[in-house]
Design a protein around this motif. Structure first.
Motif, PDB file in Angstrom:
ATOM      1  N   LYS A  56      49.973  35.107  34.707  1.00 47.24           N
ATOM      2  CA  LYS A  56      50.030  33.857  33.956  1.00 47.24           C
ATOM      3  C   LYS A  56      48.980  32.892  34.518  1.00 47.24           C
TER       4      LYS A  56
ATOM      5  N   ARG B 189      45.364  34.287  33.637  1.00 46.17           N
ATOM      6  CA  ARG B 189      44.988  34.086  32.227  1.00 46.17           C
ATOM      7  C   ARG B 189      44.753  32.607  31.951  1.00 46.17           C
ATOM      8  N   GLY B 190      45.605  31.777  32.525  1.00 49.17           N
ATOM      9  CA  GLY B 190      45.466  30.326  32.330  1.00 49.17           C
ATOM     10  C   GLY B 190      44.135  29.841  32.890  1.00 49.17           C
ATOM     11  N   ALA B 191      43.824  30.275  34.116  1.00 50.14           N
ATOM     12  CA  ALA B 191      42.590  29.814  34.774  1.00 50.14           C
ATOM     13  C   ALA B 191      41.355  30.276  34.005  1.00 50.14           C
ATOM     14  N   MET B 192      41.455  31.437  33.345  1.00 44.44           N
ATOM     15  CA  MET B 192      40.287  31.972  32.626  1.00 44.44           C
ATOM     16  C   MET B 192      40.307  31.567  31.147  1.00 44.44           C
ATOM     17  N   SER B 193      41.245  30.720  30.786  1.00 48.92           N
ATOM     18  CA  SER B 193      41.381  30.262  29.394  1.00 48.92           C
ATOM     19  C   SER B 193      41.576  31.433  28.432  1.00 48.92           C
ATOM     20  N   LEU B 194      42.342  32.415  28.885  1.00 47.18           N
ATOM     21  CA  LEU B 194      42.655  33.575  28.027  1.00 47.18           C
ATOM     22  C   LEU B 194      44.077  33.448  27.510  1.00 47.18           C
ATOM     23  N   GLY B 195      44.341  34.125  26.413  1.00 41.81           N
ATOM     24  CA  GLY B 195      45.660  34.027  25.817  1.00 41.81           C
ATOM     25  C   GLY B 195      46.701  34.844  26.544  1.00 41.81           C
TER      26      GLY B 195
ATOM     27  N   TYR C 100      37.003  30.112  38.847  1.00 44.60           N
ATOM     28  CA  TYR C 100      38.167  29.725  38.022  1.00 44.60           C
ATOM     29  C   TYR C 100      39.198  28.847  38.740  1.00 44.60           C
TER      30      TYR C 100
END
Ligand code: SF4
Length: 344
Positions: A335, A338-344, A188
């Motif tokens: 943050k 979640r951003g790196a894993m494309s999660l909300g 990621y």
């Protein structure tokens, strides 16, 4: 998949003793602190806070991996441990001191890191098999215990811990955390910080039977024991079995009482060694000398601890302040994750 412990990846795993960086360490609230904890962990925590940014937490979720059936003890144990650590010198105004379960994102990151941690890595961890064996009479073969190293990795990475104080025998545990971080970052991007071990010089503290002091061996002197309990416990210690009668020469190097003199009695350490070897010092007197010093050593701690006990709500106040302090770092890490894993 690179197996943990691969030597090619060990380079840089251990930080120099004077390394600077954010330190992270946790303590399981399993019961009263004993002298082994004191010299093995607590004094190190007090020292490290002097010149490091330190994050110290009470690992109550970790306790559930083996004590999930004893949750009724948890609130009391957490409160007691928090006050013990503060009375020992951990300064909540200096360090970030919090309870693991107050940071719910620990559970979220644990789930996410669990997704990328190969089962084989966890099954090979020697302490997993040891725990299963040692606790055979209890039903601990659960996902929580197997995933313990993942939760440990989360504890470190969620606050961007850089240095983890460990004894030499625990460096390999940290290597698994480093592997999990590397695997996450490979997938990621460079998000999580790879921690390093900060080797701490903890003296080996023997218990009354000469084995390592440990609650499970029932051989401890607890730091909150009163004077009578300390004297009774010191009297119960084994000594050199060859020193039977007054005048028999002793071998201090194999005697647990002498090992404890090394921690508590700098004023009579050499004198004790000489007089044990010559046979002039009876074990009863030697134990009495040690008990005097342990009682005196812990007197200021006990006074501070009693003082804290007069305002029982102080533990919750301290932990709530810690929770507020740790929040900003945790939110920042999550943050990014979640951003790196494309999660909300
Ligand atoms: S004199 Fe002290 S150090 Fe020597 S064997 Fe007896 S208790 Fe141990």
């Amino acid at each position: 998949v690179t197996p943990p412990g691969d030597d090619a990846h060990n380079e840089g795993a251990v930080a120099a003793l004077d390394a600077k960086g954010r330190v992270l360490t946790g303590f399981r609230p399993t019961g009263p602190l004993h002298v082994g904890h004191w010299f093995g962990n607590v004094m190190n925590m007090v020292r490290l806070q002097e010149d490091h940014e330190a994050f110290y937490f009470i690992a109550d979720w970790h306790m559930l991996t083996t004590h999930y059936d004893r949750t009724a003890e948890l609130p009391g144990n957490v409160r007691s441990l928090a006050l013990d650590l503060v009375a020992a010198g951990v300064d909540p105004s200096r360090v970030t001191f919090y309870r693991q379960s107050d940071v719910k994102e620990v559970a979220e990151l644990s789930l996410l890191l669990g997704m990328i941690t190969p089962l084989g890595w966890l099954e090979r961890v020697p302490t997993y098999k040891e725990r299963l064996r040692d606790m055979a009479e209890r039903d601990v073969a659960n996902l929580g215990l197997l995933g313990y190293p993942v939760l440990q990795t989360v504890d470190i990475t969620i606050v961007r811990g850089e240095l983890v104080p460990v004894g030499e025998d625990q460096v390999s545990h940290l290597e698994l955390s480093r592997e999990i971080v590397r695997r996450f970052n490979r997938h990621y991007g460079d998000v999580l910080v790879e921690p390093r071990a900060l080797l701490s010089k903890a003296p080996s503290v023997p218990g009354s039977d000469g084995r390592k002091m440990s609650k499970s061996l029932d051989n401890t002197i607890d730091v909150r024991d009163d004077e009578d309990a300390i004297r009774r416990k010191v009297r119960s210690f084994i000594t050199d079995p060859q020193k039977v009668r007054l005048g028999d020469p002793g071998r201090p190097e194999i005697c647990p009482i002498f090992a404890l003199h090394g921690l508590f009695s700098p004023d009579i350490y050499e004198w004790t060694e000489e007089n044990c070897r010559s046979g002039a010092l009876p074990c009863v007197e030697c134990k009495g000398n040690l008990a005097d010093r342990i009682v005196a050593y812990y007197a200021p701690f006990r006074e501070r601890r009693d003082e804290l006990d007069r305002t029982p709500e102080v533990a919750e106040t301290i932990l709530a302040e810690g929770q507020a302090k740790v929040r900003a770092v945790v939110e920042d890490t999550m943050k990014a994750v979640r951003g790196a894993m494309s999660l909300g």
